[in-house]
Write an enzyme that holds these catalytic residues in place. Structure first.
Site, PDB file in Angstrom:
ATOM      1  N   ASN A  69      15.876  -3.822   0.286  1.00  0.00           N
ATOM      2  CA  ASN A  69      14.726  -4.396  -0.418  1.00  0.00           C
ATOM      3  C   ASN A  69      15.134  -5.624  -1.248  1.00  0.00           C
ATOM      4  OD1 ASN A  69      16.180  -3.267  -2.489  1.00  0.00           O
ATOM      5  ND2 ASN A  69      14.610  -1.813  -3.140  1.00  0.00           N
ATOM      6  N   HIS A 119      17.730  -5.715  -3.336  1.00  0.00           N
ATOM      7  CA  HIS A 119      18.355  -5.437  -4.634  1.00  0.00           C
ATOM      8  C   HIS A 119      19.825  -5.855  -4.637  1.00  0.00           C
ATOM      9  CE1 HIS A 119      19.445  -0.985  -3.514  1.00  0.00           C
ATOM     10  NE2 HIS A 119      20.484  -1.756  -3.313  1.00  0.00           N
ATOM     11  N   GLU A 152      16.210  -3.650  -8.877  1.00  0.00           N
ATOM     12  CA  GLU A 152      15.197  -3.464  -7.835  1.00  0.00           C
ATOM     13  C   GLU A 152      14.144  -4.572  -7.894  1.00  0.00           C
ATOM     14  OE1 GLU A 152      15.808  -1.310  -5.692  1.00  0.00           O
ATOM     15  OE2 GLU A 152      16.498   0.594  -6.498  1.00  0.00           O
ATOM     16  N   ASP A 171      27.730  -0.781 -11.105  1.00  0.00           N
ATOM     17  CA  ASP A 171      26.775   0.264 -11.478  1.00  0.00           C
ATOM     18  C   ASP A 171      27.376   1.663 -11.372  1.00  0.00           C
ATOM     19  OD1 ASP A 171      26.932   0.005  -8.693  1.00  0.00           O
ATOM     20  OD2 ASP A 171      24.874  -0.658  -8.466  1.00  0.00           O
TER      21      ASP A 171
HETATM   22  C1  F6R Z   1      26.577  -0.865  -4.918  1.00  0.00           C
HETATM   23  C2  F6R Z   1      25.328  -1.554  -5.228  1.00  0.00           C
HETATM   24  C3  F6R Z   1      24.235  -1.750  -4.218  1.00  0.00           C
HETATM   25  C4  F6R Z   1      24.724  -1.933  -2.791  1.00  0.00           C
HETATM   26  C5  F6R Z   1      23.544  -2.117  -1.835  1.00  0.00           C
HETATM   27  C6  F6R Z   1      23.993  -2.186  -0.393  1.00  0.00           C
HETATM   28  O1  F6R Z   1      27.425  -0.812  -6.041  1.00  0.00           O
HETATM   29  O2  F6R Z   1      25.146  -1.921  -6.327  1.00  0.00           O
HETATM   30  O3  F6R Z   1      23.472  -2.866  -4.611  1.00  0.00           O
HETATM   31  O4  F6R Z   1      25.573  -3.037  -2.731  1.00  0.00           O
HETATM   32  O5  F6R Z   1      22.654  -1.046  -1.965  1.00  0.00           O
HETATM   33  O6  F6R Z   1      24.523  -0.947  -0.024  1.00  0.00           O
HETATM   34  P1  F6R Z   1      25.252  -0.719   1.356  1.00  0.00           P
HETATM   35  O7  F6R Z   1      26.505  -1.558   1.324  1.00  0.00           O
HETATM   36  O8  F6R Z   1      25.569   0.743   1.412  1.00  0.00           O
HETATM   37  O9  F6R Z   1      24.308  -1.169   2.425  1.00  0.00           O
END
Ligand code: F6R
Length: 247
Positions: free
Chosen positions: A136, A138, A143, A67
């Site tokens: 959550n 995701h 989401e 992303d």
């Molecule tokens: C990152 C992404 C997100 C993260 C997720 C966890 O490219 O797509 O889905 O993997 O938000 O984030 P952290 O590792 O910061 O807890």
């Protein structure tokens, strides 16, 4: 789903780097799907170290990231391109022409998403997709409530994700409200998936996502239906799950 319980964040990162290293060694011209966020930083550090020790060669490897924020240029310190460059691309011998992220500066969402889907298809799909897990549930920026049928698309960040990402920005108003993300369909098309989770604050969502029902309300739960998923989580993240022996 194969689940590995790691003692702590560092052990999780080493195990993850082992799997990614194996992928690159077995197929040097593989396509790695990569993630940003706090979770994979230790894994990238390990990979860089192995590269410096002469144990890994990324010269033939292609990467596609999950992303990118819409509206952030690559040289913005909070863009995901900047993150990847800082933690991996600038530190190993990867050909930067073969490192791909959605184009955050393309304001036409349809164009940006179509271009990114074309790139993923043209490189032959993803051999190994690395994922982190949102509080959550995701994955990427898919989401709760996301349909399983989408490839790359533009999303509006949920309030919870804005709050979680705020720590990286000067203030809440600086957090971009939209992002381009691979869809669940793209992620599920990867031949192998490696998902990493660390910390007690993720213990509830790990249990819900991987030991609860498969539902779009918890996007990561769909991974239970993929035939080649490895979850590496540390003890804190697995503290609410059934007993999983340490590996
Ligand atoms: C990152 C992404 C997100 C993260 C997720 C966890 O490219 O797509 O889905 O993997 O938000 O984030 P952290 O590792 O910061 O807890």
């Amino acid at each position: 789903m194969r689940i590995y319980r790691a003692k702590d964040y560092d052990a999780m990162s080493r195990k993850a780097a082992n799997i990614i290293s194996a992928q690159v060694l077995i197929k040097p011209d593989c396509v790695l799907g990569l993630a940003t966020g706090s979770t994979p930083i230790g894994t990238y550090r390990e990979l860089v170290e192995r590269y410096h020790q002469g144990d890994l060669d990324f010269s033939e490897t292609t990467t596609v990231n999950l992303d990118e924020y819409k509206g952030l240029p690559r040289d913005n310190g909070q863009s995901y391109y900047y993150f990847m460059d800082q933690h991996l691309f600038s530190k190993v011998n990867i050909n930067k022409d073969r490192t791909f992220l959605p184009d955050g500066m393309e304001s036409d969402s349809d164009v940006a998403c179509q271009k990114y889907n074309d790139i993923i298809h043209s490189v032959g799909g993803i051999d190994l997709q690395l994922l982190g897990l949102g509080h959550n549930g995701h994955i990427g920026f898919n989401e709760p409530g996301s349909t399983y049928e989408k490839e790359t698309h533009c999303i509006t960040l949920s309030e919870r994700t804005i709050q979680a990402n705020m720590r990286f920005f000067a203030s809440e108003k600086d957090v971009p409200r939209q992002a381009y993300t691979m869809g669940v369909k793209t992620i599920m098309s990867a031949r192998k998936i490696l998902i990493l989770v660390s910390g007690e604050d993720k213990a509830d969502i790990v249990k819900t996502a991987f030991f609860g029902p498969v539902t779009p309300q918890v996007p990561a739960s769909i991974l239970q239906l993929h035939n080649d998923v490895v979850l590496i989580a540390d003890e804190a993240a697995l503290s609410k799950c059934p007993n999983i022996p340490q590996a």
